[in-house]
Write a protein that holds these residues in place. Structure first.
Motif, short mmCIF file in Angstrom:
data_model
loop_
_atom_site.label_atom_id
_atom_site.label_comp_id
_atom_site.label_asym_id
_atom_site.label_seq_id
_atom_site.Cartn_x
_atom_site.Cartn_y
_atom_site.Cartn_z
N PRO A 198 0.85 -1.19 0.00
CA PRO A 198 0.00 0.00 0.00
C PRO A 198 0.89 1.24 0.00
O PRO A 198 1.95 1.23 0.61
CB PRO A 198 -0.78 -0.11 1.30
CG PRO A 198 0.09 -0.93 2.20
CD PRO A 198 0.90 -1.84 1.31
N VAL A 199 0.48 2.25 -0.72
CA VAL A 199 1.30 3.48 -0.76
C VAL A 199 0.42 4.71 -0.66
O VAL A 199 -0.76 4.69 -1.03
CB VAL A 199 2.13 3.57 -2.07
CG1 VAL A 199 3.28 2.59 -2.07
CG2 VAL A 199 1.25 3.38 -3.30
N LEU A 200 1.01 5.77 -0.14
CA LEU A 200 0.36 7.08 -0.16
C LEU A 200 0.96 7.83 -1.33
O LEU A 200 2.19 7.89 -1.46
CB LEU A 200 0.64 7.83 1.13
CG LEU A 200 0.14 7.16 2.41
CD1 LEU A 200 0.68 7.89 3.63
CD2 LEU A 200 -1.39 7.15 2.43
N THR A 201 0.12 8.39 -2.18
CA THR A 201 0.65 9.13 -3.32
C THR A 201 0.14 10.56 -3.29
O THR A 201 -0.97 10.83 -2.82
CB THR A 201 0.23 8.50 -4.66
OG1 THR A 201 -1.19 8.42 -4.70
CG2 THR A 201 0.84 7.13 -4.85
N GLY A 218 5.07 11.94 -5.38
CA GLY A 218 5.79 10.80 -4.81
C GLY A 218 4.86 9.70 -4.36
O GLY A 218 3.66 9.92 -4.14
N MET A 219 5.42 8.50 -4.23
CA MET A 219 4.67 7.44 -3.55
C MET A 219 5.50 7.00 -2.37
O MET A 219 6.70 6.76 -2.47
CB MET A 219 4.28 6.33 -4.52
CG MET A 219 5.20 5.18 -4.69
SD MET A 219 4.39 3.94 -5.79
CE MET A 219 5.78 2.87 -6.11
N GLU A 220 4.83 6.98 -1.23
CA GLU A 220 5.49 6.70 0.04
C GLU A 220 4.90 5.43 0.63
O GLU A 220 3.68 5.25 0.66
CB GLU A 220 5.23 7.85 1.01
CG GLU A 220 5.71 9.21 0.52
CD GLU A 220 7.21 9.41 0.65
OE1 GLU A 220 7.79 8.95 1.66
OE2 GLU A 220 7.81 10.04 -0.25
N ALA A 221 5.79 4.54 1.07
CA ALA A 221 5.33 3.30 1.68
C ALA A 221 5.77 3.25 3.13
O ALA A 221 6.88 3.67 3.46
CB ALA A 221 5.90 2.11 0.91
N MET A 222 4.89 2.75 3.98
CA MET A 222 5.22 2.67 5.40
C MET A 222 5.95 1.37 5.72
O MET A 222 5.46 0.28 5.39
CB MET A 222 3.96 2.75 6.26
CG MET A 222 4.29 2.87 7.76
SD MET A 222 2.81 2.82 8.79
CE MET A 222 2.11 4.44 8.48
N MET A 223 7.10 1.50 6.34
CA MET A 223 7.85 0.32 6.76
C MET A 223 7.36 -0.10 8.15
O MET A 223 6.64 0.63 8.80
CB MET A 223 9.35 0.63 6.77
CG MET A 223 9.87 1.16 5.42
SD MET A 223 9.74 -0.06 4.07
CE MET A 223 8.28 0.48 3.18
N GLN A 230 10.39 6.50 0.42
CA GLN A 230 10.01 7.05 -0.88
C GLN A 230 10.29 5.98 -1.92
O GLN A 230 11.42 5.59 -2.12
CB GLN A 230 10.82 8.33 -1.16
CG GLN A 230 10.48 8.97 -2.48
CD GLN A 230 11.22 10.29 -2.68
OE1 GLN A 230 11.00 11.24 -1.93
NE2 GLN A 230 12.09 10.35 -3.65
N SER A 231 9.22 5.53 -2.58
CA SER A 231 9.35 4.32 -3.41
C SER A 231 9.21 4.59 -4.89
O SER A 231 9.26 3.66 -5.70
CB SER A 231 8.27 3.32 -2.97
OG SER A 231 8.33 3.12 -1.58
#
Lengths: 481, 481
Positions: A198-201, A218-223, A230-231
């Motif tokens: 899942p990513v936040l864009t 950007g697309m950001e993924a939670m670790m 930043q993916s």
């Protein structure tokens, strides 16, 4: 037989008490990668590279569906090219590696190793684009780039990394910006459907945008430690590089105009995202679409009973014919050793087959994502495994999505922000839009703005999380890799 | 409509009177490539890169069938690594590009851009190989390499080029040498079956071997001017790099031994071989397996008759479903312009479809390799085109093979050699084995030894073509790219 040294090889740090060491252990001990001889460089071992090849194939297919073609541009760029776009050189100059000599001879012009290729591609586009008929031009390259970073970590930040960079040119600003947004959507689909991520864009702040862009998305993924990775990013470049490299076209109205451009990239960082978003105390946990081995068959007692080995090979063949990437582990090791070996490597499905299983017409199945163990009829094993792989992918996405959702905390004040960050969360905040507040948050909490929230509707009704002035934006803050 | 400027764009030099200019014209005007901004660099345009992707896919499949796995090693190598193998550094040092600075900071150790990766891979193999159980180790990487050449030509010799390099390690000398020979065979099959390219394969002389190898095996292809293009090499490295990088394993007998190695590579040079072995006065002529467009459909008079366009699309769809790479050229240009456009680009099959063809239930077909024009029933067009593509590949190979065979001339004296070379031939010669004779031939006629003849049975019965002493070898001499 498993012995102590084998166990040691497979031992990884505890994910809850030492996430950093856990990450390094998973990278090295699952044989995804190794350190290269030059500080900050890494080697992609076959298992890690195979993941990248699977990501590449899935991404490439999606790019081609968007009308993008692959090409390849030179890695060596005249140093002067970098200077032509003021923000670009400011952003990249400190981390650019420079070639000064060939053999004993000094070069007349210094060359840099591409940190990204807007400049060299801009130079070629100015040759190729003459008329509106030449637009849009949409090219991509799969390449290595070099950015000399002080602190490096496998996959996340290395001096040389592998990526793709798309570079597009259009007749209008609208088309170029739309391309940046379309490719962001393509990246999001890839993350969701292929990486189960899942990513936040959304748009990035001025501070966080690409050096030389008008806007960066950007697309950001939670670790799993609540930090952001930043993916992937896409950039609307406006006429910035077109002006620097004289990319002009004769428009339908008979006048010469600058082309509008976009660029976009994803990299081997995505492998880092997979490791940190899905991994657990037993090691790697790979989403089936990018698992080099999707199912491993472990024959139990095949040394005493040849039928077990034969049936295992038959089943492997049947699965392979159905498109499943499968391997039979015939090594002279204990089942326990093998379970550990493949769990560490994140193989989605383990199939155990012994004489008793054959007699009962079943196979013992173990899911990597849930650790559930159950039996599956041998008759129909191909359909069963195929369905299970799809189910695992969905479950992995849903699990990561639930984790992400439960770790986004609305914050109204800096104190709330600190508590949220320290608790391993993203902050859903309102912000005045001033760089000073971003800098202060960075300094205080080592957190940065990630992307604007998709919902900006009530931003003006709130106050800035940092300075208390009237807010302009709703935005995510997080600590980031 | 075609106009004079379009014709000029497609015009290429005469292959018979100016082969060099013809080559450059074909490269640039068929849009395979362009020159990069730094001298000696090139850009792979989409059409040229697509050919490389097709070669890659075919080669990669064959490597994997040999148990080879892909990996990726760093491009930046400590300069000191190159020094460890004496012949290796001597061979590569003059053309190695060196990175000295990052940003404004001088590096403490100079780094070179890989000209080839025996050294950095040797360094990693010394970490990974501990026991005979770790052998054989067979890895390959698809990568860019940099060799700074004074005289450059697109695809044939550029500062940066793309290639694959396989690096293998074994417990015995026999296995390592056998690997070099096996991969030579794999390359030959690739050349024959995929590129429709006949090749001469065999061992190279000491003078022509890879810097650091014990033995080099090469595959040589004859271009239409009678010059040879080295199209792939495999090397038996013995213990040379194992000793330089301390690659040791504990053998079954309890003693530590050096590993024996091989390495092998093919590059984007193969695209140059395709151009020069198959091209003709009309431009490129692509073997169907590596043609990005295998068939082009040209609707005739579709502007007046919509049915023509519709049927063209239907046929394209059917061909595509059968795995044919097909395109419909719907541009607003004359048929003559389009014929010229696709002939220059070497598309194997042209299909013309007009209202009259539809009425007669046929399509007009034109083969690029023979320029034959005939009709094919619309009913069964998919099978017809598929068969034709296979026939074209076979014909192209046979034609090139006949050309090669008819241009190999047995020579007994230097005068005969000169005459043969000036007539655009390879020389089938006997040689004493002395470096002096190779040097003399090079100096006199700009020719070099290419590979030993497969048949060495009567070598000792003859005298050296150069010095007249007793011959030791039967070997091909040729001018080479």
């Amino acid at each position: 037989m498993a012995n102590n040294s084998d166990r040691f090889v497979n031992q990884i740090a505890d994910i809850n008490s030492d996430y950093t060491q856990w990450y390094t252990d998973v990278c090295l001990k699952s044989e995804l990668c190794d350190y290269g001889p030059v500080k900050g460089t890494m080697v992609f071992r076959p298992y890690g590279y195979a993941i990248w090849e699977l990501i590449q194939a899935e991404a490439d297919k999606r790019f081609k569906a968007q009308g993008v073609k692959n090409a390849y541009f030179p890695m060596l760029i005249p140093q002067s090219f970098l200077m032509r776009e003021a923000e670009h050189v400011e952003g990249f100059a400190p981390e650019v590696a420079t070639v000064t000599h060939v053999g004993d001879t000094e070069l007349s012009e210094k060359l840099v190793l591409r940190p990204t290729s807007e400049t060299v591609i801009g130079n070629m586009y100015s040759k190729w684009i003459g008329s509106y008929r030449d637009l849009p031009l949409k090219l991509n390259q799969w390449a290595n780039v070099v950015r000399w970073e002080k602190t490096t970590r496998p996959f996340l930040r290395t001096s040389e990394f592998l990526w793709q960079e798309g570079h597009t040119a259009f007749a209008s600003a609208e088309e170029a910006n739309a391309d940046a947004l379309t490719m962001l959507k393509v990246y999001k689909e890839l993350a969701n459907e292929v990486l189960a991520l899942p990513v936040l864009t959304g748009k990035k702040s001025e501070k966080e945008k690409f050096a030389g862009a008008v806007a960066t998305y950007g697309m950001e993924a939670m670790m799993k430690d609540g930090k952001s990775l930043q993916s992937g990013t896409t950039h609307y470049l406006g006429e910035n590089f077109a002006k620097a490299f004289d990319i002009k076209f004769l428009d339908k109205d008979g006048t010469h105009k600058y082309a509008y451009q976009a660029s976009w990239g994803i990299s081997t960082r995505l492998i880092g995202a997979i490791i940190m978003a899905h991994g657990d105390e037993r090691g790697l946990c790979l989403p089936p679409p990018v698992a080099p081995v999707q199912a491993v068959i472990i024959p139990i007692g095949s040394a005493k009973n040849p039928e077990v080995g034969e049936r295992a090979e038959q089943i492997a063949k049947a699965l392979e014919n159905a498109g499943v990437r499968v391997t039979v582990d015939n090594r002279d090791q204990s089942p326990g050793f093998k379970f550990n070996h493949w769990e560490l490597r994140g193989v989605p499905v383990r199939l155990e087959l012994g004489a008793r299983d054959i007699a009962s017409g079943v196979m013992t199945v173990c899911r990597r994502d849930t650790a559930e163990k159950f039996t599956m009829p041998l008759d129909g094993i191909v359909g069963g495994v195929t369905e299970l792989l799809a189910k695992i992918k969905t479950n992995m996405f849903e699990k990561a999505e639930a984790f992400t959702k439960s770790h986004i905390v609305p914050v109204k004040t800096l104190d709330e922000m600190q508590a949220a960050l320290d608790g391993g969360n993203f902050c859903d905040a309102y912000w005045c839009g001033d760089r000073e507040c971003e800098d202060k948050i960075k300094q205080l909490y080592s957190a940065s703005s990630r992307v604007f929230n998709a919902d900006q509707s009530d931003a003006h009704e709130h106050t800035c999380v940092c300075c208390g002035k009237k807010a302009k934006h709703r935005i995510y803050f997080a600590r980031a890799y």
